[in-house]
Design a protein around this motif. Structure first.
Motif, PDB file in Angstrom:
ATOM      1  N   LYS A   1       0.882  -1.162   0.029  1.00 18.23           N
ATOM      2  CA  LYS A   1       0.149   0.101  -0.060  1.00 18.23           C
ATOM      3  C   LYS A   1       0.779   1.260   0.038  1.00 18.23           C
ATOM      4  O   LYS A   1       0.671   2.265  -0.821  1.00 18.23           O
ATOM      5  N   ALA A   2       2.160   1.250   0.838  1.00 19.41           N
ATOM      6  CA  ALA A   2       2.854   2.290   1.069  1.00 19.41           C
ATOM      7  C   ALA A   2       3.358   2.713  -0.048  1.00 19.41           C
ATOM      8  O   ALA A   2       4.029   3.797  -0.482  1.00 19.41           O
ATOM      9  N   GLY A   3       3.741   1.393  -1.019  1.00 19.14           N
ATOM     10  CA  GLY A   3       4.368   1.688  -2.212  1.00 19.14           C
ATOM     11  C   GLY A   3       3.880   2.090  -3.697  1.00 19.14           C
ATOM     12  O   GLY A   3       4.337   2.405  -4.535  1.00 19.14           O
ATOM     13  N   GLU A   4       2.459   2.239  -3.263  1.00 20.89           N
ATOM     14  CA  GLU A   4       1.768   2.470  -4.352  1.00 20.89           C
ATOM     15  C   GLU A   4       1.910   3.976  -5.208  1.00 20.89           C
ATOM     16  O   GLU A   4       2.004   4.862  -4.317  1.00 20.89           O
ATOM     17  N   GLY A   5       2.132   3.861  -6.486  1.00 16.60           N
ATOM     18  CA  GLY A   5       2.532   5.273  -7.109  1.00 16.60           C
ATOM     19  C   GLY A   5       3.845   5.683  -6.869  1.00 16.60           C
ATOM     20  O   GLY A   5       4.528   6.457  -7.510  1.00 16.60           O
TER      21      GLY A   5
ATOM     22  N   CYS B   1       9.369   1.676  -0.609  1.00 19.68           N
ATOM     23  CA  CYS B   1       8.629   0.541  -0.693  1.00 19.68           C
ATOM     24  C   CYS B   1       8.235   0.147  -2.005  1.00 19.68           C
ATOM     25  O   CYS B   1       8.387  -1.158  -2.222  1.00 19.68           O
ATOM     26  N   ALA B   2       8.302   0.676  -3.179  1.00 17.44           N
ATOM     27  CA  ALA B   2       8.367   0.327  -4.256  1.00 17.44           C
ATOM     28  C   ALA B   2       9.633  -0.356  -4.946  1.00 17.44           C
ATOM     29  O   ALA B   2       9.685  -1.333  -5.525  1.00 17.44           O
TER      30      ALA B   2
ATOM     31  N   SER C   1       2.501 -14.219  -2.545  1.00 19.63           N
ATOM     32  CA  SER C   1       2.212 -14.275  -3.955  1.00 19.63           C
ATOM     33  C   SER C   1       0.833 -13.339  -4.150  1.00 19.63           C
ATOM     34  O   SER C   1       0.345 -13.185  -5.265  1.00 19.63           O
ATOM     35  N   ALA C   2       0.452 -12.853  -3.103  1.00 20.88           N
ATOM     36  CA  ALA C   2      -0.697 -11.936  -3.009  1.00 20.88           C
ATOM     37  C   ALA C   2       0.082 -10.543  -3.622  1.00 20.88           C
ATOM     38  O   ALA C   2      -0.762  -9.654  -4.034  1.00 20.88           O
ATOM     39  N   ASN C   3       1.060 -10.331  -3.507  1.00 20.30           N
ATOM     40  CA  ASN C   3       1.877  -9.066  -4.009  1.00 20.30           C
ATOM     41  C   ASN C   3       1.713  -8.733  -5.262  1.00 20.30           C
ATOM     42  O   ASN C   3       1.879  -9.293  -6.322  1.00 20.30           O
ATOM     43  N   LYS C   4       1.142  -7.519  -5.524  1.00 20.46           N
ATOM     44  CA  LYS C   4       0.876  -7.166  -7.059  1.00 20.46           C
ATOM     45  C   LYS C   4       2.100  -6.994  -7.812  1.00 20.46           C
ATOM     46  O   LYS C   4       2.135  -7.226  -9.046  1.00 20.46           O
ATOM     47  N   VAL C   5       3.188  -6.326  -7.254  1.00 25.93           N
ATOM     48  CA  VAL C   5       4.354  -6.196  -8.181  1.00 25.93           C
ATOM     49  C   VAL C   5       4.993  -7.644  -8.653  1.00 25.93           C
ATOM     50  O   VAL C   5       5.470  -7.757  -9.634  1.00 25.93           O
ATOM     51  N   LEU C   6       4.880  -8.527  -7.548  1.00 23.60           N
ATOM     52  CA  LEU C   6       5.451  -9.812  -7.868  1.00 23.60           C
ATOM     53  C   LEU C   6       4.662 -10.599  -8.963  1.00 23.60           C
ATOM     54  O   LEU C   6       5.071 -11.120  -9.664  1.00 23.60           O
ATOM     55  N   ARG C   7       3.282 -10.567  -8.984  1.00 19.38           N
ATOM     56  CA  ARG C   7       2.194 -10.927  -9.567  1.00 19.38           C
ATOM     57  C   ARG C   7       2.354 -10.403 -11.022  1.00 19.38           C
ATOM     58  O   ARG C   7       2.651 -11.146 -12.017  1.00 19.38           O
ATOM     59  N   GLU C   8       2.628  -9.209 -11.376  1.00 21.18           N
ATOM     60  CA  GLU C   8       2.873  -8.476 -12.496  1.00 21.18           C
ATOM     61  C   GLU C   8       4.065  -9.163 -12.914  1.00 21.18           C
ATOM     62  O   GLU C   8       4.175  -9.373 -14.222  1.00 21.18           O
ATOM     63  N   ARG C   9       5.280  -8.882 -12.194  1.00 20.16           N
ATOM     64  CA  ARG C   9       6.766  -9.444 -12.790  1.00 20.16           C
ATOM     65  C   ARG C   9       6.494 -10.693 -13.225  1.00 20.16           C
ATOM     66  O   ARG C   9       7.246 -11.199 -14.088  1.00 20.16           O
TER      67      ARG C   9
END
Ligand code: KG4
Ligand code: ZN
Length: 332
Positions: free
Chosen positions: A186-190, A235-236, A269-277
């Motif tokens: 959440k903190a890393g969004e954007g 965080c990103a 695996s819920a992590n959005k960045v990991l899922r996208e990568r």
């Protein structure tokens, strides 16, 4: 064939009813996050007591939600390891009592193996072999080559912390809260994933993971930046490094082993960045990727029921005598 699944290896009590190993009739989770939050991690003794309070009411709710009577259950699958012994015993003992009372088979389930089955359960199917599996959670970081329901070749493991542990510890140091994964996401969004140059752990060092160094690297940036710190960027950047570390080893695995299926599972695996990568990698190489729904990423009993269904015939021992195991390697 109706399988009752019971999960209590850590801080989630979960009960599920699954038909034919692929169809979720109900899957309920009673989370203890709010209780453990104030300690910044799971307190085993507290967790055991909370499981004990939650498990029977949850069983009744799950039966009601699935419109199933206790007598309709054909078999009972329970996580018997790895995990915290006290919490495991609550679920396993409940399962044994039910199996004995209903005179139905008990299937002991390995929690890490079950996480992988969750990826396929999301697609409404049983696992297809061979596949490359990546389990990323609060306690685990395993890259495996799976050739059967309980046949796994471990390709890589972590030398120190699991990725969820890295997120939980780092979030605590950053004062972001608990559990760390969701709050860091959440903190890393954007935020700019290239804002800070964090190392990609073990890059070029073969089949091995390590995540404790990243926590130190993050803390160094916090000290150095002081008031100038860009929290979203940090965080990103952290999530970017973690995703790159996994992408490198997964890519190696597909070069070294024959498969065109990638299954990813576990809380991280819920992590959005990991899922996208990972999706980007799979698309590029024509690999079929299986990612669990968010409910099936974190600990749940549906995956335990599905994996119990899949492995029921593999147990020759009297399963009522099986003990909870704090450590239990996949396939062992
Ligand atoms: O699989 P799981 O529920 O329990 C274990 O078996 O460990 O995984 C819990 C871990 C926690 O460390 C939590 O911070 C992490 O999964 N997690 C996430 C996310 N959601 C949960 N990590 C990164 N991004 C998320 N969205
Ligand atoms: Zn888990």
């Amino acid at each position: 064939m109706i399988t009752l699944g019971i999960e209590s290896s850590c801080d989630d009590t979960s009960i599920a009813l699954v038909k034919d190993g692929t169809q979720i009739l109900s899957s309920l989770v009673s989370s203890q996050i709010e209780i453990h939050k104030r300690f910044g991690g799971v307190v085993p003794e507290v967790a055991s007591r909370k499981h004990l309070e939650a498990i029977l009411p949850l069983l009744n709710e799950a039966l009601e939600a699935a419109k199933i009577k206790l007598e309709d259950i054909d078999q009972i699958a329970a996580t018997s390891g790895p995990g915290l012994l006290g919490p495991l015993l609550v679920g396993l003992t409940t399962a044994k009592a039910l199996a004995w009372y209903l005179n139905k088979p008990l299937v002991p389930v390995n929690h890490i193996e079950a996480h992988l089955t969750a990826a396929f359960l999301t697609a409404g199917q049983l696992p297809e072999y061979p596949f490359i599996g990546l389990i990323v959670s609060g306690g685990h970081s395993n890259l495996v080559y799976a050739t059967g329901p309980r046949n796994f070749e471990t390709l890589a493991q972590t030398l120190d912390d699991a990725p969820g542990e890295l997120y939980d510890k780092t979030a605590r140091h950053l004062g972001l809260g608990y559990p760390g994964g969701p709050v860091i996401q959440k903190a890393g969004e954007g935020g700019d994933p290239h804002k800070y140059q964090l190392p990609v752990p073990m890059k070029g060092k073969g089949y091995v993971f390590s995540f404790s160094g990243l926590k130190t690297a993050v803390m160094r940036i916090v000290e150095k930046e002081g008031d100038k710190l860009d929290m979203a960027g940090l965080c990103a950047s952290l999530q970017y490094s973690v995703a790159e570390a996994f992408a490198e080893k997964v890519c190696m695995a597909f070069k070294d082993r024959k498969s065109n299926i990638l299954a990813i599972a576990g809380g991280v695996s819920a992590n959005k960045v990991l899922r996208e990568r990972m999706s980007e990698f799979a698309d590029k190489h024509g690999i079929r990727i299986l990612l669990p729904t968010l409910h099936l990423c974190t600990d749940n009993a549906a995956m335990v029921a599905a994996h119990g269904y899949l492995t029921a015939d593999l147990h020759k021992e009297n399963t009522l005598e099986v003990n909870a195991l704090a450590n239990w390697a996949m396939g062992e």
